[in-house]
Design a protein around this motif. Structure first.
Motif, PDB file in Angstrom:
ATOM      1  N   ALA A 103       0.832  -1.208   0.000  1.00 19.88           N
ATOM      2  CA  ALA A 103       0.000   0.000   0.000  1.00 19.88           C
ATOM      3  C   ALA A 103       0.867   1.259   0.000  1.00 19.88           C
ATOM      4  N   ALA A 104       1.957   1.258   0.746  1.00 16.22           N
ATOM      5  CA  ALA A 104       2.852   2.417   0.784  1.00 16.22           C
ATOM      6  C   ALA A 104       3.470   2.667  -0.590  1.00 16.22           C
ATOM      7  N   CYS A 105       3.912   1.616  -1.250  1.00 15.28           N
ATOM      8  CA  CYS A 105       4.478   1.768  -2.604  1.00 15.28           C
ATOM      9  C   CYS A 105       3.420   2.262  -3.587  1.00 15.28           C
TER      10      CYS A 105
ATOM     11  N   ALA B 258      -0.434  12.088  -9.116  1.00 12.43           N
ATOM     12  CA  ALA B 258      -1.374  13.177  -8.800  1.00 12.43           C
ATOM     13  C   ALA B 258      -0.665  14.528  -8.807  1.00 12.43           C
ATOM     14  N   THR B 259       0.521  14.584  -8.237  1.00 16.67           N
ATOM     15  CA  THR B 259       1.273  15.838  -8.208  1.00 16.67           C
ATOM     16  C   THR B 259       1.610  16.297  -9.620  1.00 16.67           C
ATOM     17  N   LEU B 260       2.081  15.384 -10.443  1.00 16.57           N
ATOM     18  CA  LEU B 260       2.411  15.739 -11.819  1.00 16.57           C
ATOM     19  C   LEU B 260       1.185  16.191 -12.594  1.00 16.57           C
ATOM     20  N   MET B 261       0.060  15.528 -12.385  1.00 18.31           N
ATOM     21  CA  MET B 261      -1.164  15.901 -13.097  1.00 18.31           C
ATOM     22  C   MET B 261      -1.680  17.269 -12.648  1.00 18.31           C
ATOM     23  N   VAL B 262      -1.661  17.553 -11.355  1.00 20.91           N
ATOM     24  CA  VAL B 262      -2.156  18.841 -10.855  1.00 20.91           C
ATOM     25  C   VAL B 262      -1.258  19.972 -11.335  1.00 20.91           C
ATOM     26  N   PHE B 263       0.052  19.787 -11.278  1.00 20.71           N
ATOM     27  CA  PHE B 263       0.935  20.845 -11.759  1.00 20.71           C
ATOM     28  C   PHE B 263       0.841  21.018 -13.271  1.00 20.71           C
TER      29      PHE B 263
ATOM     30  N   VAL C 289       3.370   5.975  -5.696  1.00 20.01           N
ATOM     31  CA  VAL C 289       3.146   6.131  -7.136  1.00 20.01           C
ATOM     32  C   VAL C 289       1.926   7.027  -7.380  1.00 20.01           C
ATOM     33  N   ALA C 290       0.847   6.799  -6.632  1.00 19.68           N
ATOM     34  CA  ALA C 290      -0.365   7.601  -6.802  1.00 19.68           C
ATOM     35  C   ALA C 290      -0.113   9.067  -6.470  1.00 19.68           C
TER      36      ALA C 290
ATOM     37  N   VAL D 206       4.209  12.460   2.169  1.00 20.58           N
ATOM     38  CA  VAL D 206       4.876  11.471   3.031  1.00 20.58           C
ATOM     39  C   VAL D 206       3.909  10.948   4.098  1.00 20.58           C
ATOM     40  N   MET D 207       3.130  11.847   4.682  1.00 21.85           N
ATOM     41  CA  MET D 207       2.166  11.421   5.703  1.00 21.85           C
ATOM     42  C   MET D 207       1.089  10.516   5.100  1.00 21.85           C
ATOM     43  N   SER D 208       0.700  10.763   3.848  1.00 24.39           N
ATOM     44  CA  SER D 208      -0.299   9.905   3.213  1.00 24.39           C
ATOM     45  C   SER D 208       0.257   8.511   2.940  1.00 24.39           C
ATOM     46  N   ILE D 209       1.553   8.427   2.708  1.00 27.75           N
ATOM     47  CA  ILE D 209       2.178   7.111   2.537  1.00 27.75           C
ATOM     48  C   ILE D 209       2.111   6.335   3.848  1.00 27.75           C
ATOM     49  N   GLY D 210       2.371   7.008   4.957  1.00 23.77           N
ATOM     50  CA  GLY D 210       2.230   6.364   6.274  1.00 23.77           C
ATOM     51  C   GLY D 210       0.800   5.952   6.547  1.00 23.77           C
TER      52      GLY D 210
END
Length: 162
Positions: free
Chosen positions: A11-13, A22-27, A17-18, A143-147
């Motif tokens: 799930a963390a991996c 998402a960051t690339l798409m929003v920017f 990736v997600a 990073v917090m969402s990965i946790g």
């Protein structure tokens, strides 16, 4: 040992990736004018309505979705949690699972709360050296969402172990 946390690692991996996509798409959307220019990340610490706050919610929602998704890794982890719990307390086979579930959910909720809070001052200062002023405001919730995804997926597996 890794069998007890495999669902969380996967799930963390997946969340990493997600979050990156998402960051690339929003920017990209901001750069091409699909998002209002006022949402483009300014070089200040005060970002009332901005790309970082949009990304924070995207990160949290995807992390929750990934954590609650069942699959073979969750089933594999569930079986190992169930077996370990029964080995620890044969008289009360669900005792260790309930304890583990509580601790995992508390950790997942802690990561969700931390993702909604502003990044620590050290992260802000490091972000200024690494890129624009909002770097820390994007990396911190990521990073917090990965946790959150990691501990949430393990909590999901522990819940299924009853």
């Amino acid at each position: 040992m890794i069998q007890l946390v495999l669902a969380g690692l996967v799930a963390a991996c997946t969340q990493f990736v997600a979050a990156t996509v998402a960051t690339l798409m929003v920017f990209s959307a901001a750069r091409h004018g699909l998002i209002a220019p006022t949402l483009v990340c300014p070089d200040t610490e005060q970002l009332p309505v901005s790309v970082p706050s949009l990304l924070t919610w995207i990160f949290l929602l995807t992390a929750i979705g990934i954590a609650l998704t069942s699959g073979r890794f969750v089933d594999f982890t569930t079986a190992h949690i169930r077996r370990a719990s029964r080995l620890m307390w044969p008289a009360e086979p669900d005792r260790a699972t309930k304890t583990l579930l509580g601790q995992l959910w508390l950790a997942a909720m802690g990561f969700a709360i931390l993702a909604l809070r502003p990044p620590p001052h050290v992260w802000i200062e490091a972000g200024r050296y690494l890129g624009p002023g909002c770097t820390a405001s994007i990396v911190w919730p990521g990073v917090m969402s990965i946790g959150l995804a990691c501990f949430g997926a393990n909590a999901h597996a522990a819940r299924k172990a009853f």
